[in-house]
Design a protein around this motif. Structure first.
Motif, PDB file in Angstrom:
ATOM      1  N   UNK A  37      40.999  48.254  39.757  1.00 54.83           N
ATOM      2  CA  UNK A  37      41.661  47.514  38.679  1.00 54.83           C
ATOM      3  C   UNK A  37      40.557  46.880  37.828  1.00 54.83           C
ATOM      4  N   UNK A  38      40.761  46.891  36.528  1.00 57.13           N
ATOM      5  CA  UNK A  38      39.751  46.311  35.635  1.00 57.13           C
ATOM      6  C   UNK A  38      39.592  44.823  35.928  1.00 57.13           C
ATOM      7  N   UNK A  39      38.381  44.312  35.746  1.00 60.28           N
ATOM      8  CA  UNK A  39      38.178  42.870  35.924  1.00 60.28           C
ATOM      9  C   UNK A  39      38.610  42.147  34.649  1.00 60.28           C
ATOM     10  N   UNK A  40      38.769  40.837  34.765  1.00 58.33           N
ATOM     11  CA  UNK A  40      39.163  40.039  33.600  1.00 58.33           C
ATOM     12  C   UNK A  40      38.119  40.184  32.490  1.00 58.33           C
ATOM     13  N   UNK A  41      36.851  40.156  32.887  1.00 56.49           N
ATOM     14  CA  UNK A  41      35.772  40.284  31.899  1.00 56.49           C
ATOM     15  C   UNK A  41      35.880  41.626  31.154  1.00 56.49           C
ATOM     16  N   UNK A  42      36.139  42.694  31.902  1.00 53.82           N
ATOM     17  CA  UNK A  42      36.276  44.015  31.275  1.00 53.82           C
ATOM     18  C   UNK A  42      37.449  44.039  30.291  1.00 53.82           C
ATOM     19  N   UNK A  43      38.554  43.402  30.688  1.00 54.82           N
ATOM     20  CA  UNK A  43      39.741  43.408  29.822  1.00 54.82           C
ATOM     21  C   UNK A  43      39.540  42.546  28.575  1.00 54.82           C
ATOM     22  N   UNK A  44      38.777  41.467  28.720  1.00 57.82           N
ATOM     23  CA  UNK A  44      38.468  40.642  27.540  1.00 57.82           C
ATOM     24  C   UNK A  44      37.613  41.458  26.567  1.00 57.82           C
ATOM     25  N   UNK A  45      36.583  42.118  27.094  1.00 51.02           N
ATOM     26  CA  UNK A  45      35.714  42.942  26.245  1.00 51.02           C
ATOM     27  C   UNK A  45      36.509  44.048  25.558  1.00 51.02           C
ATOM     28  N   UNK A  46      37.372  44.684  26.345  1.00 54.14           N
ATOM     29  CA  UNK A  46      38.190  45.776  25.809  1.00 54.14           C
ATOM     30  C   UNK A  46      39.131  45.267  24.716  1.00 54.14           C
ATOM     31  N   UNK A  47      39.731  44.107  24.945  1.00 54.72           N
ATOM     32  CA  UNK A  47      40.634  43.515  23.944  1.00 54.72           C
ATOM     33  C   UNK A  47      39.895  43.315  22.627  1.00 54.72           C
ATOM     34  N   UNK A  48      38.694  42.741  22.718  1.00 50.67           N
ATOM     35  CA  UNK A  48      37.921  42.476  21.499  1.00 50.67           C
ATOM     36  C   UNK A  48      37.529  43.785  20.820  1.00 50.67           C
TER      37      UNK A  48
END
Lengths: 81, 206
Positions: free
Chosen positions: B146-157
């Motif tokens: 599962x993606x980490x929170x940091x990865x999902x924040x980066x992806x969102x941006x």
């Protein structure tokens, strides 16, 4: 598990789960030209429903085929413009 | 039936008589009025057509900073962005920790308050239990890829999701604007959130 479609690119999203397969598919499709086909190889069983839902809800893409194998799910998405 | 047709005939006669009484000026005024109504309707139709063709928009208000509650806003935001939706996530109170570079890597799971946890609440309240349940959850996240929170924040941006950090709660919680990921919007408040919610097809508070 084989396709007769003329594939332009293959995206490997094996080993990752929701929402990454859909998001990476979207990013890969953005790089393609009209009429080109993206092959998406996933291991997330949810990708069968998610990629279909995404393709139906998104303009400019068409889901051409989906194949379900042993723990591998392949999706063929055409960029229609 | 004959009575009905008689009445209809009478109505028509009355209408004709009334029309005959209308002066030319009255008619011109009436035509102008109708033209204005038609123009209004055409404008409305164009607006509605534009709205239908237009991009969907979603606004999420993210208020929670536990590891489990940090996921839903980011998963929905990235997925909506993949649908080409315009997405705004307004982070406030504990939701700010999702955008906080350091804190987002150390979000914790609460071992109390959720009856589905593997430990009873009374045991979960013992010091150190949150650390244990968080470690268990992080292991599951890693095991399931599962993606980490940091990865999902980066992806969102990367996907153009607008991640907003509420200015009032930044100050309330004594955070520094530089503590947030690069690309996070600061200096926004409830009015900004409400403006986006008003323009959105989907509004969620998580």
């Amino acid at each position: 598990m084989t396709t007769d479609l003329d594939i332009t690119e293959t995206l490997d999203v094996t080993g990752v789960s929701c929402p990454i397969p859909v998001v990476k598919t979207k990013q890969a499709i953005d790089e393609l030209g009209d009429g080109e086909i993206l092959e998406v190889v996933a291991t997330d069983s949810g990708s069968m429903s998610d990629i279909r839902g995404w393709a139906e809800g998104t303009d400019g893409v068409e889901l051409r085929e989906q194949h379900e194998g042993d723990d591998v799910y392949k999706h063929y998405v055409e960029k229609t413009g | 039936m004959s009575t009905d047709s008689q009445q209809t005939g009478d109505d028509l006669d009355a209408e004709e008589a009334a029309q005959a009484e209308m002066t030319e000026d009255d008619l011109r005024a009436r035509i102008e009025e109708l033209e204005a109504t038609v123009a209004d309707l055409q404008e409305l139709e164009e607006t509605m057509a534009a709205a239908e063709d237009g991009q969907n928009k979603m606004t999420i208000i993210a208020t929670k900073g536990t590891l489990d509650m940090a996921y839903p806003p980011l998963i929905l935001a990235t997925t909506a962005a993949a649908f080409d939706w315009e997405v705004v996530v307004f982070h406030t109170f504990w939701g700010l920790d999702i955008l906080h570079e350091e804190n987002s890597r150390n979000l914790k799971l609460s071992s109390v308050g959720n009856p589905n946890m593997p430990v009873p609440n009374i045991v979960g309240a013992i010091p150190g239990m949150d650390r244990m349940t968080t470690r268990m959850m992080n292991k599951r996240i890693a095991d399931n890829d599962t993606a980490t929170i940091e990865e999902l924040v980066d992806l969102s941006l990367d996907l153009g999701v607008e991640l907003q950090a509420c200015q009032m709660t930044i100050e309330l919680m004594d955070y520094d604007e530089n503590d947030f990921y690069e690309g996070v919007t600061t200096g926004v408040g409830a009015a900004t959130a409400l403006q986006h919610m008003g323009e959105s097809d989907v509004q969620l508070m998580i």
